[in-house]
Write a protein that holds these residues in place. Sequence first.
Motif, short mmCIF file in Angstrom:
data_model
loop_
_atom_site.label_atom_id
_atom_site.label_comp_id
_atom_site.label_asym_id
_atom_site.label_seq_id
_atom_site.Cartn_x
_atom_site.Cartn_y
_atom_site.Cartn_z
N ASN A 10 53.69 24.10 39.22
CA ASN A 10 53.20 24.85 38.07
C ASN A 10 53.28 26.35 38.28
OD1 ASN A 10 52.06 22.65 36.25
ND2 ASN A 10 51.04 22.18 38.20
N LEU A 11 53.63 27.05 37.21
CA LEU A 11 53.72 28.50 37.22
C LEU A 11 52.55 29.07 36.42
CD1 LEU A 11 55.06 31.31 37.54
CD2 LEU A 11 56.50 30.72 35.55
N HIS A 12 51.88 30.07 37.00
CA HIS A 12 50.74 30.72 36.35
C HIS A 12 51.03 32.22 36.27
CE1 HIS A 12 48.70 26.92 37.42
NE2 HIS A 12 49.23 27.13 38.62
N ILE A 13 51.08 32.75 35.07
CA ILE A 13 51.33 34.18 34.89
C ILE A 13 50.03 34.84 34.45
CG2 ILE A 13 52.58 35.91 33.54
CD1 ILE A 13 54.94 34.01 33.44
N ILE A 14 49.66 35.90 35.17
CA ILE A 14 48.45 36.66 34.86
C ILE A 14 48.88 38.05 34.42
CG2 ILE A 14 46.20 37.43 35.71
CD1 ILE A 14 46.42 35.32 37.92
N PRO A 15 49.04 38.26 33.12
CA PRO A 15 49.52 39.57 32.65
C PRO A 15 48.44 40.63 32.75
CG PRO A 15 49.08 38.13 30.79
CD PRO A 15 48.81 37.32 32.01
N THR A 16 48.77 41.78 33.28
CA THR A 16 47.84 42.91 33.37
C THR A 16 48.62 44.19 33.58
OG1 THR A 16 46.00 43.89 34.61
CG2 THR A 16 47.52 42.52 35.85
N GLU A 17 48.12 45.27 33.00
CA GLU A 17 48.73 46.59 33.19
C GLU A 17 47.90 47.42 34.17
OE1 GLU A 17 49.26 48.42 29.40
OE2 GLU A 17 50.53 46.80 28.61
N LYS A 18 46.96 46.77 34.85
CA LYS A 18 46.02 47.49 35.72
C LYS A 18 46.68 48.02 36.99
CE LYS A 18 41.37 47.00 37.60
NZ LYS A 18 40.17 46.16 37.67
N TYR A 19 47.71 47.32 37.46
CA TYR A 19 48.29 47.66 38.76
C TYR A 19 49.70 48.22 38.61
CZ TYR A 19 44.56 44.41 39.95
OH TYR A 19 43.35 43.78 40.03
N LYS A 20 50.10 49.01 39.59
CA LYS A 20 51.46 49.54 39.62
C LYS A 20 52.39 48.65 40.44
CE LYS A 20 50.21 54.35 38.77
NZ LYS A 20 50.32 55.75 39.23
N THR A 21 51.86 47.49 40.81
CA THR A 21 52.66 46.53 41.58
C THR A 21 52.65 45.18 40.87
OG1 THR A 21 50.74 45.89 42.91
CG2 THR A 21 52.16 47.64 43.79
N VAL A 22 53.56 44.32 41.28
CA VAL A 22 53.58 42.92 40.84
C VAL A 22 53.36 42.06 42.07
CG1 VAL A 22 54.94 41.08 39.80
CG2 VAL A 22 55.13 43.41 38.91
N ARG A 23 52.44 41.12 41.99
CA ARG A 23 52.17 40.22 43.12
C ARG A 23 52.66 38.82 42.78
NH1 ARG A 23 49.93 40.51 47.84
NH2 ARG A 23 49.01 38.69 48.85
N ILE A 24 53.40 38.22 43.71
CA ILE A 24 53.92 36.86 43.55
C ILE A 24 53.42 36.03 44.73
CG2 ILE A 24 55.98 35.45 43.15
CD1 ILE A 24 57.48 38.22 42.82
N VAL A 25 52.81 34.91 44.43
CA VAL A 25 52.31 34.02 45.50
C VAL A 25 52.75 32.59 45.20
CG1 VAL A 25 50.30 33.20 46.77
CG2 VAL A 25 50.28 35.51 45.81
N VAL A 26 53.35 31.95 46.20
CA VAL A 26 53.73 30.54 46.09
C VAL A 26 52.83 29.76 47.03
CG1 VAL A 26 55.60 28.85 46.25
CG2 VAL A 26 56.11 31.24 45.63
N LYS A 27 52.06 28.80 46.48
CA LYS A 27 51.08 28.06 47.26
C LYS A 27 51.49 26.58 47.36
CE LYS A 27 47.02 30.96 46.57
NZ LYS A 27 46.69 31.10 47.99
N PHE A 28 51.60 26.11 48.59
CA PHE A 28 51.92 24.70 48.87
C PHE A 28 50.63 24.01 49.31
CE2 PHE A 28 55.84 27.00 49.47
CZ PHE A 28 56.83 26.16 48.96
N ARG A 29 50.27 22.92 48.61
CA ARG A 29 49.00 22.26 48.88
C ARG A 29 49.22 20.81 49.30
NH1 ARG A 29 45.50 20.18 44.43
NH2 ARG A 29 46.79 21.54 43.14
#
Length: 420
Positions: A10-29
């Motif tokens: 599953n892909l989860h996108i959290i849109p925000t203009e708060k940060y000057k960076t983009v964070r990508i995390v892939v979690k294996f459970r």
Amino acid sequence: MSIQLTEGVNLHIIPTEKYKTVRIVVKFRSPLDKETITKRALLSSILETNSQKYPSQTLLRSELSNLFGASFGSSVTKKGSVHVLSVSMNVVNEKYLTMSDSLLINSIEFLKEIIFNPNASDGHFDKGTFKREKENLVDYYDSIADDKQTYANLELQKLFFEEDSQKIPSIGTKEDLAKITETSLFIYYKQMLQQDLVDIYVLGDIDEEQVIAQLKEFPFEPRRFEKQELFYIPSEVEKINTKIEYQDIKQAKFNLGYKTDIFYLKENYYAGQLFNGLFGGFPHSKLFVNVREKESLAYYASSSLDTFRGMMIVQTGIDSKKMDLVKEIVTLQLKEMQAGNFTEEDIHQTKQMLKNQLLQSEDNSSAIIERTYSNKLVSNKTKSIEEWIRNIEKVTKEEIIEIAKLVTLKATFFLSEEVK
């Protein structure tokens, strides 16, 4: 926004203009299993070191520099009855750059390379990489013995839990590491890719359609996952397990493990947060004020909750000769909580500190993703920060007292110099 890329991914996108960076995390459970914990820890180290396209650390770091100094890493952690391996990346938002309009695309391609094309061939990991990372992990295990508080906590967990998978740390053990080969680890890596539940988080100001299209190209296969209980429920306390160990140390460590019924986002979770803050979580707490300040019995004294495993740990650093007295005073503080001997002002102050913690976490993109992930694991919903704060505000003194009455001592570990 959440979408299914394929079954179990599953892909989860959290849109925000708060940060000057983009964070990508892939979690294996995966289900927590003593046989795989150490493999996953070693795999985490190997994946962040190199790949087929970047077969050395120098080349990999060079590529990160080309991506305008992107940060990249991997880690493992426990959450109750599951083990999570995370691969994460933080990259400057290209909207703030004048020279690169493909930075996010290239960063996602970098992650794809790392995850699906490790430095391996003929069914085994590169021998040089494997040997080096295995040695690094051995060094890390050995260093734990030098960090006396971490060592004391791990020893306390061995006394508190019955299952081997809960006793050992999320980074595994030296004994299990010795059994792993470059071939057996590669076989497990392929199994992880095929069987783990995967959640991908992207947080930032992005072109959502572009990101979705690119991540759909990750070659994940559908996978099934047997539904299991996320929380680990400790057994009832039949007897208190205790252990004393002597080493050549200057400051003794006395740690206590308590069984609780406080679980993440369950009905009494917020009252549990207030209880912990009042008992030992903050500088105005009973442990800090009475054990450390008034009685001068400890160099430090605090409590913390593990709300995925129903555990509270009290940590103290003390004089070796004062263990019995410290235990007596700590026990008294719990009885005071159970009797309701704290004021409305104490509760108000604790609520304010909890709210401040939550609001400060909003400045950390990593913390937002971790909280969102935990929320979805428990309820498949995302609670807003405003909802958290409302739930904290609603907690009453009576609810805190009820929580305190459910807290039961289950194990103690005392690490001391031998008193002569």
